[in-house]
Design a protein around this motif. Structure first.
Motif, PDB file in Angstrom:
ATOM      1  N   VAL A   7     -18.285   8.018  26.456  1.00  0.00           N
ATOM      2  CA  VAL A   7     -16.880   8.300  26.297  1.00  0.00           C
ATOM      3  C   VAL A   7     -16.505   8.251  24.920  1.00  0.00           C
ATOM      4  O   VAL A   7     -16.863   7.346  24.203  1.00  0.00           O
ATOM      5  CB  VAL A   7     -16.130   7.040  27.224  1.00  0.00           C
ATOM      6  CG1 VAL A   7     -14.685   7.746  27.168  1.00  0.00           C
ATOM      7  CG2 VAL A   7     -16.808   7.192  28.852  1.00  0.00           C
ATOM      8  N   MET A   8     -15.554   9.335  24.448  1.00  0.00           N
ATOM      9  CA  MET A   8     -15.263   9.152  23.109  1.00  0.00           C
ATOM     10  C   MET A   8     -14.082   9.942  22.907  1.00  0.00           C
ATOM     11  O   MET A   8     -13.822  10.994  23.539  1.00  0.00           O
ATOM     12  CB  MET A   8     -16.544   9.613  22.222  1.00  0.00           C
ATOM     13  CG  MET A   8     -16.241   9.654  20.590  1.00  0.00           C
ATOM     14  SD  MET A   8     -17.501  10.343  19.768  1.00  0.00           S
ATOM     15  CE  MET A   8     -16.940  11.664  19.384  1.00  0.00           C
ATOM     16  N   LEU A  67     -14.766  13.406  26.976  1.00  0.00           N
ATOM     17  CA  LEU A  67     -14.389  13.317  25.570  1.00  0.00           C
ATOM     18  C   LEU A  67     -12.616  13.348  25.828  1.00  0.00           C
ATOM     19  O   LEU A  67     -12.028  13.937  26.710  1.00  0.00           O
ATOM     20  CB  LEU A  67     -14.388  14.738  24.840  1.00  0.00           C
ATOM     21  CG  LEU A  67     -15.902  14.799  24.266  1.00  0.00           C
ATOM     22  CD1 LEU A  67     -16.004  16.328  23.771  1.00  0.00           C
ATOM     23  CD2 LEU A  67     -16.302  14.014  23.334  1.00  0.00           C
ATOM     24  N   LEU A  68     -11.948  12.443  24.808  1.00  0.00           N
ATOM     25  CA  LEU A  68     -10.289  12.208  25.165  1.00  0.00           C
ATOM     26  C   LEU A  68      -9.740  12.959  24.072  1.00  0.00           C
ATOM     27  O   LEU A  68     -10.220  12.685  22.686  1.00  0.00           O
ATOM     28  CB  LEU A  68     -10.116  10.835  25.315  1.00  0.00           C
ATOM     29  CG  LEU A  68     -10.288   9.947  26.393  1.00  0.00           C
ATOM     30  CD1 LEU A  68     -11.739   9.697  26.465  1.00  0.00           C
ATOM     31  CD2 LEU A  68      -9.437   8.828  26.373  1.00  0.00           C
ATOM     32  N   GLU A  69      -9.360  14.044  24.310  1.00  0.00           N
ATOM     33  CA  GLU A  69      -8.521  15.335  23.288  1.00  0.00           C
ATOM     34  C   GLU A  69      -7.676  14.418  22.533  1.00  0.00           C
ATOM     35  O   GLU A  69      -6.937  13.785  22.829  1.00  0.00           O
ATOM     36  CB  GLU A  69      -7.846  16.136  24.249  1.00  0.00           C
ATOM     37  CG  GLU A  69      -7.528  17.450  23.105  1.00  0.00           C
ATOM     38  CD  GLU A  69      -8.869  17.862  22.587  1.00  0.00           C
ATOM     39  OE1 GLU A  69      -8.764  18.217  21.317  1.00  0.00           O
ATOM     40  OE2 GLU A  69      -9.891  18.188  23.369  1.00  0.00           O
ATOM     41  N   VAL A 107     -17.489  15.075  17.268  1.00  0.00           N
ATOM     42  CA  VAL A 107     -17.928  15.638  18.352  1.00  0.00           C
ATOM     43  C   VAL A 107     -19.361  16.315  18.226  1.00  0.00           C
ATOM     44  O   VAL A 107     -20.252  16.235  19.035  1.00  0.00           O
ATOM     45  CB  VAL A 107     -16.829  16.436  19.188  1.00  0.00           C
ATOM     46  CG1 VAL A 107     -17.516  17.175  20.602  1.00  0.00           C
ATOM     47  CG2 VAL A 107     -15.519  15.771  19.383  1.00  0.00           C
ATOM     48  N   LYS A 108     -19.628  16.719  17.186  1.00  0.00           N
ATOM     49  CA  LYS A 108     -20.687  17.615  16.783  1.00  0.00           C
ATOM     50  C   LYS A 108     -21.901  16.659  16.831  1.00  0.00           C
ATOM     51  O   LYS A 108     -22.985  16.865  16.853  1.00  0.00           O
ATOM     52  CB  LYS A 108     -20.570  18.561  15.191  1.00  0.00           C
ATOM     53  CG  LYS A 108     -21.625  19.279  15.020  1.00  0.00           C
ATOM     54  CD  LYS A 108     -21.253  20.089  14.160  1.00  0.00           C
ATOM     55  CE  LYS A 108     -22.722  20.936  13.595  1.00  0.00           C
ATOM     56  NZ  LYS A 108     -22.308  21.532  12.130  1.00  0.00           N
ATOM     57  N   GLN A 109     -21.570  15.814  15.741  1.00  0.00           N
ATOM     58  CA  GLN A 109     -22.618  14.498  15.753  1.00  0.00           C
ATOM     59  C   GLN A 109     -22.757  13.838  16.871  1.00  0.00           C
ATOM     60  O   GLN A 109     -24.199  13.818  17.192  1.00  0.00           O
ATOM     61  CB  GLN A 109     -21.947  13.395  14.700  1.00  0.00           C
ATOM     62  CG  GLN A 109     -21.928  13.679  13.401  1.00  0.00           C
ATOM     63  CD  GLN A 109     -21.224  12.871  12.387  1.00  0.00           C
ATOM     64  OE1 GLN A 109     -20.287  12.097  13.013  1.00  0.00           O
ATOM     65  NE2 GLN A 109     -21.662  12.591  11.256  1.00  0.00           N
ATOM     66  N   LEU A 110     -21.989  13.597  17.939  1.00  0.00           N
ATOM     67  CA  LEU A 110     -22.363  13.090  19.196  1.00  0.00           C
ATOM     68  C   LEU A 110     -23.331  14.215  19.988  1.00  0.00           C
ATOM     69  O   LEU A 110     -24.286  13.691  20.644  1.00  0.00           O
ATOM     70  CB  LEU A 110     -21.001  12.823  19.938  1.00  0.00           C
ATOM     71  CG  LEU A 110     -21.217  12.491  21.494  1.00  0.00           C
ATOM     72  CD1 LEU A 110     -21.550  10.865  21.472  1.00  0.00           C
ATOM     73  CD2 LEU A 110     -19.941  12.664  22.431  1.00  0.00           C
TER      74      LEU A 110
END
Length: 224
Positions: free
Chosen positions: A167-168, A195-197, A177-180
């Motif tokens: 969760v991020m 993902l929490l916008e 988000v790309k690294q995740l």
């Protein structure tokens, strides 16, 4: 009106550190959960991380019928010992508490939840504890800067075959988000992300998001 009680205990680690823990026990337990207990691992002790930060989530889980356990890792709160910079000594803390949960709370199955720097620490413990059945990361610091400290933890959780939920917030200052997505592309087993916008790392750690974290964890438990 809360539907749970809280009990404090001291758990000793394999290297003699005494950890202050709290067990949040529901007044009415879920009957068909096969003794599932949620163990929560707090953010970076060196930046003031302690179990109190996870009280809201633990309370919410207990109010929903699940036992939840928080701990002050070594050098945090009322626990003895010294916090480590890279979180490797703290793996022993997570293992000790999970074994204590199995023996004292009859937790036959454990869901490990790590918040921020607690996520790499919990992630390294997952495959070292047989009765851990799943893992939830709240804001795993995968980014470049954080990896200087926690990079050596990544491999363990990515290689674990156990089900995982990451969760991020999309505005997480430590991980993009790309690294995740890059990191998780090589992960084994079942991997989910939520993902929490527009939410930042420390915002998501705050009490305003506790109820949402509880719901995500409950949904994940239901899927195990």
């Amino acid at each position: 009106m809360s539907n749970h009680t809280v009990e404090s205990s001291t758990v000793e680690t394999s290297d003699g550190v005494k950890l202050h823990t709290k067990a949040f026990k529901p007044k009415e337990e879920i009957k068909d959960d096969d003794g599932l207990v949620v163990v929560l691992v707090h953010p970076f002790s060196i930046l003031g991380g302690c179990q109190a930060l996870l009280r809201g989530i633990a309370s919410g889980l207990a109010d929903n019928g699940y036992k939840a356990v928080t701990m002050d890792m070594r050098g945090a709160g009322k626990s003895t010992g010294r916090a480590s910079l890279t979180g490797f000594s703290e793996i022993k803390d997570v293992i000790a508490v999970c074994n204590w949960v199995r023996d004292h709370l009859l937790g036959q199955r454990i869901l490990l939840v790590g918040s921020s720097a607690g996520a790499p620490i919990a992630g390294s413990a997952v495959d070292q504890i047989e009765h851990v059945v799943g893992y939830v990361s709240l804001g795993y610091p995968f980014g470049m800067m954080a990896s200087v400290l926690f990079g050596r933890h990544h491999k363990a959780i990515l290689a674990s075959p156990k089900p995982k939920l990451f969760v991020m917030g999309t505005k997480d200052g430590f991980t993009s988000v790309k690294q995740l997505n890059n990191k998780l592309s090589s992960a084994a087993g079942r991997v989910e992300t939520h993902l929490l916008e527009g939410v930042s790392h420390f915002e998501m750690e705050g009490p305003a998001y506790d109820a949402q974290m509880v719901n995500l964890i409950l949904k994940f438990i239901a899927s195990l």
